[in-house]
Write a protein that holds these residues in place. Structure first.
Motif, PDB file in Angstrom:
ATOM      1  N   PRO A 167      -0.568  10.461   7.161  1.00 43.02           N
ATOM      2  CA  PRO A 167      -0.062  10.860   8.473  1.00 43.02           C
ATOM      3  C   PRO A 167       1.414  10.532   8.655  1.00 43.02           C
ATOM      4  N   SER A 168       1.975  11.047   9.743  1.00 44.09           N
ATOM      5  CA  SER A 168       3.412  10.904   9.993  1.00 44.09           C
ATOM      6  C   SER A 168       3.895   9.476  10.216  1.00 44.09           C
ATOM      7  N   PRO A 169       3.189   8.623  10.966  1.00 41.30           N
ATOM      8  CA  PRO A 169       3.708   7.256  11.162  1.00 41.30           C
ATOM      9  C   PRO A 169       3.949   6.562   9.826  1.00 41.30           C
ATOM     10  N   ALA A 170       5.107   5.893   9.708  1.00 34.84           N
ATOM     11  CA  ALA A 170       5.487   5.287   8.432  1.00 34.84           C
ATOM     12  C   ALA A 170       4.492   4.239   7.968  1.00 34.84           C
ATOM     13  N   ASN A 171       3.880   3.504   8.908  1.00 32.93           N
ATOM     14  CA  ASN A 171       2.929   2.462   8.503  1.00 32.93           C
ATOM     15  C   ASN A 171       1.620   3.030   7.976  1.00 32.93           C
ATOM     16  N   GLN A 172       1.484   4.358   8.026  1.00 35.81           N
ATOM     17  CA  GLN A 172       0.314   5.002   7.440  1.00 35.81           C
ATOM     18  C   GLN A 172       0.683   5.867   6.232  1.00 35.81           C
ATOM     19  N   SER A 173       1.936   5.834   5.843  1.00 36.57           N
ATOM     20  CA  SER A 173       2.377   6.676   4.720  1.00 36.57           C
ATOM     21  C   SER A 173       3.432   5.962   3.878  1.00 36.57           C
ATOM     22  N   TYR A 174       4.687   6.029   4.257  1.00 38.39           N
ATOM     23  CA  TYR A 174       5.779   5.515   3.420  1.00 38.39           C
ATOM     24  C   TYR A 174       5.766   4.007   3.238  1.00 38.39           C
ATOM     25  N   LEU A 175       5.091   3.291   4.118  1.00 33.12           N
ATOM     26  CA  LEU A 175       5.031   1.836   4.003  1.00 33.12           C
ATOM     27  C   LEU A 175       3.772   1.345   3.290  1.00 33.12           C
ATOM     28  N   VAL A 176       2.927   2.250   2.835  1.00 35.64           N
ATOM     29  CA  VAL A 176       1.670   1.865   2.183  1.00 35.64           C
ATOM     30  C   VAL A 176       1.871   1.856   0.668  1.00 35.64           C
ATOM     31  N   ALA A 177       2.004   0.648   0.117  1.00 32.95           N
ATOM     32  CA  ALA A 177       2.306   0.508  -1.307  1.00 32.95           C
ATOM     33  C   ALA A 177       1.244   1.148  -2.196  1.00 32.95           C
ATOM     34  N   VAL A 198       9.644  13.328  -8.540  1.00 32.67           N
ATOM     35  CA  VAL A 198       8.459  13.445  -7.692  1.00 32.67           C
ATOM     36  C   VAL A 198       8.831  12.865  -6.333  1.00 32.67           C
ATOM     37  N   VAL A 199       8.507  13.546  -5.245  1.00 30.89           N
ATOM     38  CA  VAL A 199       8.668  12.945  -3.925  1.00 30.89           C
ATOM     39  C   VAL A 199       7.303  12.830  -3.271  1.00 30.89           C
ATOM     40  N   VAL A 200       7.151  11.768  -2.500  1.00 36.48           N
ATOM     41  CA  VAL A 200       5.974  11.617  -1.663  1.00 36.48           C
ATOM     42  C   VAL A 200       6.347  12.094  -0.265  1.00 36.48           C
ATOM     43  N   TYR A 201       5.365  12.543   0.507  1.00 40.59           N
ATOM     44  CA  TYR A 201       5.685  13.048   1.840  1.00 40.59           C
ATOM     45  C   TYR A 201       4.517  12.841   2.798  1.00 40.59           C
ATOM     46  N   SER A 202       4.866  12.671   4.054  1.00 42.60           N
ATOM     47  CA  SER A 202       3.870  12.542   5.119  1.00 42.60           C
ATOM     48  C   SER A 202       3.628  13.902   5.751  1.00 42.60           C
ATOM     49  N   ASP A 203       2.733  13.948   6.721  1.00 41.96           N
ATOM     50  CA  ASP A 203       2.458  15.205   7.419  1.00 41.96           C
ATOM     51  C   ASP A 203       3.724  15.812   8.001  1.00 41.96           C
ATOM     52  N   GLN A 220       7.469   7.209 -14.359  1.00 41.37           N
ATOM     53  CA  GLN A 220       7.718   5.931 -15.027  1.00 41.37           C
ATOM     54  C   GLN A 220       8.407   4.917 -14.129  1.00 41.37           C
ATOM     55  N   ALA A 221       9.071   5.414 -13.096  1.00 33.58           N
ATOM     56  CA  ALA A 221       9.878   4.528 -12.254  1.00 33.58           C
ATOM     57  C   ALA A 221       9.855   5.021 -10.814  1.00 33.58           C
ATOM     58  N   VAL A 222      10.185   4.114  -9.907  1.00 35.39           N
ATOM     59  CA  VAL A 222      10.238   4.420  -8.474  1.00 35.39           C
ATOM     60  C   VAL A 222      11.622   4.093  -7.946  1.00 35.39           C
ATOM     61  N   HIS A 223      12.253   5.070  -7.301  1.00 34.84           N
ATOM     62  CA  HIS A 223      13.487   4.783  -6.557  1.00 34.84           C
ATOM     63  C   HIS A 223      13.103   4.717  -5.084  1.00 34.84           C
ATOM     64  N   PRO A 224      13.313   3.560  -4.425  1.00 36.79           N
ATOM     65  CA  PRO A 224      12.837   3.405  -3.052  1.00 36.79           C
ATOM     66  C   PRO A 224      13.813   3.889  -1.991  1.00 36.79           C
ATOM     67  N   LEU A 262       9.765   8.791  -9.482  1.00 39.10           N
ATOM     68  CA  LEU A 262       9.193   9.064  -8.169  1.00 39.10           C
ATOM     69  C   LEU A 262      10.112   8.487  -7.090  1.00 39.10           C
ATOM     70  N   ILE A 263      10.374   9.246  -6.057  1.00 40.59           N
ATOM     71  CA  ILE A 263      11.236   8.819  -4.956  1.00 40.59           C
ATOM     72  C   ILE A 263      10.353   8.466  -3.766  1.00 40.59           C
ATOM     73  N   ALA A 264      10.316   7.187  -3.439  1.00 45.22           N
ATOM     74  CA  ALA A 264       9.437   6.700  -2.368  1.00 45.22           C
ATOM     75  C   ALA A 264      10.189   6.700  -1.043  1.00 45.22           C
ATOM     76  N   ASN A 265      10.677   7.868  -0.672  1.00 42.23           N
ATOM     77  CA  ASN A 265      11.458   7.970   0.552  1.00 42.23           C
ATOM     78  C   ASN A 265      11.482   9.424   1.001  1.00 42.23           C
ATOM     79  N   ARG A 266      12.305   9.707   1.980  1.00 47.45           N
ATOM     80  CA  ARG A 266      12.321  11.031   2.601  1.00 47.45           C
ATOM     81  C   ARG A 266      13.756  11.405   2.997  1.00 47.45           C
ATOM     82  N   GLY A 267      13.909  12.582   3.578  1.00 45.27           N
ATOM     83  CA  GLY A 267      15.173  12.962   4.181  1.00 45.27           C
ATOM     84  C   GLY A 267      16.337  13.018   3.209  1.00 45.27           C
ATOM     85  N   GLU A 268      17.530  12.694   3.757  1.00 47.66           N
ATOM     86  CA  GLU A 268      18.747  12.889   2.954  1.00 47.66           C
ATOM     87  C   GLU A 268      18.816  12.000   1.721  1.00 47.66           C
TER      88      GLU A 268
END
Length: 664
Positions: free
Chosen positions: A53-63, A29-34, A76-80, A6-12
């Motif tokens: 939602p789009s703000p990072a503190n409501q999506s990508y920063l929520v463990a 697997v990628v996670v994504y915000s709005d 099995q694993a997370v690449h941050p 799972l890739i816990a990030n976005r963009g490039e």
């Protein structure tokens, strides 16, 4: 090996990790915000999970949301990636507790080195030379002022959990601390969820050089040489290269040995970067350690032939490094230019919007250089205000530094973007500067070379020839079409014109078919334009002039065209001799008077409006604070006056050039 990551990030960076996983046969697997619902990463991944939602503190920063996505998909694993949770020891430990492998260093190493305050303490205890400063948290603004005065100005105010140029200010005076400390604290809280701040001495005219380290879980650590990251703006890296033009072999070995020793001291077991501030005399001091993959890692990959994402994955799986320090060699030179969504003509302020056109240069081997472009966008995608303004990372590799720089110049020429402001002309200007080409770098480079901001460059004689030939060639095509479409006229067109590049006019005579000859009638010479690749409506014109290939950006304008070659942009008029005479008589258009208005320099959100109608304001006083792409910008009054009207309030979204405040 892992079967699903799972890739816990976005963009490039999400796209970058997906590419390596595909090559290794690992599902992603990628996670994504709005805001990222239709992103390239979502399209490329095998699975995707919406996390809020789009703000990072409501999506990508929520463990919790990242862990839930792992459970949901069986990853099995997370690449941050970098940013977000990549240097969060608590998240790394949480992954371990949940039986999920964190593809990065162990939590202990992150705790020891990832926290900027703790890393300073650790480095001092280990005997590593550090920049003078206050190693401890700052309570409030008054405390920050006392510490700054003890250290001596200038000082650097930095977020403890900072990275990527966020949460950092240089203060030269007490007033700078009063304004900068709360701004840094706010940025730190918004970007990292951690508002702890520290202060250290700011070294004037330094170079920023970092060592890439790589470790495994068996105690093996190597360094992959250095990167020079001195070309920065607002403490955000803009151009990076590997190796550094400053270092000799002895200094390189000393820095590498120190970086490896520090990594071994904390049992480092992944990719990481030890950053140094270096003097022009090759002295160097430990700055910090980034316990993650760096944005600029591609230049290291290009000179070593290693895939750092693959190495991180193999280390996380438990494999030993397949090489030793003696096996590693520097091969050639690599340059990286960060393509940002920002307007260089408006003091580099963020520029959000849709990529109406997005045409990067073709990747792969060219004549004398290689091109690589790491991107997370496609034509039609939107650059939002919620995240970093990076569009892509354009890299070139060549056997020598000057060849890599020349290759970057050509690759930037070939990069075409429409729909929002971008910094390609600025990057081209740097590539053409003799100071950059000679390797005389410092973190003050942009401030030194562009003290009044960026306004493009004046065309050189060679560029005036290019603009003249291109304007004439385009006009010839339009004129031929116009005559062909008019009943009773044959296809012959006028061959004598006056080409005006800015205020300079040249009489020309055109001849030839596939290759165009442009006779400069008053200069006794001719321009030969060949290999023309252009048609009406196409925004890019390619050709060869005098044996040298070039690319220009073109757009139609009244009686001519707007043409940009590298950083030189001009209005090119192609006139009949009589029209040229009449043009000399036209008055110049006067610019609108905006001296009594405070205009929004960028699209964003109003954080605070600090003036009210009827208030007396002095030049330099804060009028309001705007925020875009996680960066706060203080807007000051440019003149004394009384506020007549206030047109926005805290929390309002505003557009570029929107009138915020009017003076009487």
């Amino acid at each position: 090996m892992f079967s699903k990551i799972l890739i816990a990030n976005r963009g490039e960076i999400a796209v970058r990790v997906i590419k390596t996983c595909r090559r290794l046969g690992i599902a992603t697997v990628v996670v994504y915000s709005d805001a990222d619902a239709g992103s390239l990463a979502v399209e490329m991944a095998d699975e995707s999970v919406h996390i809020g939602p789009s703000p990072a503190n409501q999506s990508y920063l929520v463990a919790d949301k990242i862990i839930d996505a792992c459970r949901q998909t069986g990853a099995q694993a997370v690449h941050p990636g970098f940013g977000f949770l990549s240097e969060n020891a608590g998240f790394a430990q949480r992954c371990a507790d949940e039986g999920i492998v964190f593809i990065g260093p162990n939590p202990g190493a992150i705790s020891a080195m990832g926290d900027k305050i703790e890393s300073k303490k650790f480095a001092q205890a280990a005997g590593v030379s550090c920049v003078p400063g206050h190693i401890g948290e700052i309570d409030d603004t008054a405390h920050a002022i006392r510490i700054s005065e003890q250290i001596g100005y200038p000082v650097m105010i930095k977020a403890s959990a900072g990275g990527g140029g966020k949460g950092i200010r240089v203060a030269w005076t007490q007033q700078d601390v009063e304004e900068g400390f709360p701004a840094v604290r706010a940025e730190a809280k918004a970007s990292f969820g951690d508002d702890r701040i520290f202060i250290e001495k700011f070294i004037v005219s330094p170079r920023h050089i970092e060592i890439q380290v790589l470790g495994d879980k068996h105690g093996n650590v190597v360094h992959l040489f250095e990167r020079e990251c001195s070309i920065q703006r607002r403490n955000q890296k803009v151009i990076e290269e590997a190796p550094s033009p400053l270092l000799d072999e002895a200094t390189r070995n000393a820095m590498g040995a120190q970086a490896v020793a520090l990594a071994k001291a904390v049992n480092y077991d992944s990719a990481g970067t030890v950053e140094f501030v270096a003097g022009q005399d090759k002295s160097f001091f430990f700055l910090e350690m980034n316990t993650r993959l760096q944005v600029e890692h591609p230049v290291t990959e290009l000179i070593t032939g290693l895939d750092l994402v693959e190495q991180m994955i193999r280390s996380a799986w438990g494999e030993k490094l397949a090489f030793e320090q003696k096996d590693l060699k520097i091969n050639g030179w690599a340059i990286e230019s960060r393509i940002y969504a920002e307007d260089p003509y408006r003091k580099f302020l963020p520029s959000i919007g849709r990529l109406v056109r997005y045409a990067p240069p073709e990747e792969g081997q060219r004549e004398g250089y290689k091109v690589r472009n790491d991107a997370g966008v496609r034509e039609g995608d939107e650059i939002s205000m919620f995240y970093d303004p990076m569009i892509s990372k354009l890299c070139t590799w060549a056997p020598t530094r000057i060849a890599a720089v020349d290759g970057m110049g050509r690759a930037l020429e070939d990069f075409h973007i429409e729909g929002l402001g971008q910094n390609i002309p600025f990057l081209n200007a740097v590539m053409d500067q003799e100071r950059f080409r000679s390797g005389q770098l410092s973190t003050n480079y942009i401030k030194d070379e562009f003290p009044d901001g960026f306004a493009g460059t004046e065309p050189t004689p060679a560029q005036i020839d290019i603009l003249t030939a291109v304007g004439a060639a385009m006009q010839r095509v339009y004129a031929a079409r116009a005559r062909t479409n008019v009943a009773g006229l044959n296809g012959t067109v006028r061959d004598e014109w006056v080409v005006a590049v800015g205020h300079a006019k040249r009489r020309v005579k055109l001849s030839g078919d596939e290759d165009l000859t442009v006779d400069l009638l008053d200069e006794g010479r001719a321009l030969i334009l060949s290999d023309i690749d252009w048609r009406p409506g196409k925004p890019v014109f390619r050709g060869v002039l005098g044996g040298a290939a070039f690319t220009v950006q073109v757009a139609p304008a009244a009686e001519g065209f707007t043409i940009r070659h590298r950083a030189a942009k001009a209005r090119v008029l192609v006139l009949t001799p009589r029209s040229a005479e009449l043009h000399d008589m036209l008055p110049e258009k006067q610019a609108a008077d905006t001296s009594k208005l405070v205009l929004s320099p960028m699209p964003g959100l109003v954080v605070s409006m600090d003036v009210a109608a009827g208030q007396q304001v002095r030049e330099g006083e804060v009028v309001c604070v705007l925020e875009a792409m996680k960066m706060q910008n203080i807007i000051r009054a440019e003149r004394d006056g009384v506020v007549k009207a206030v047109n926005a309030k805290g929390g309002d979204p505003v557009a570029a050039d929107e009138v915020l405040v009017e003076f009487a």
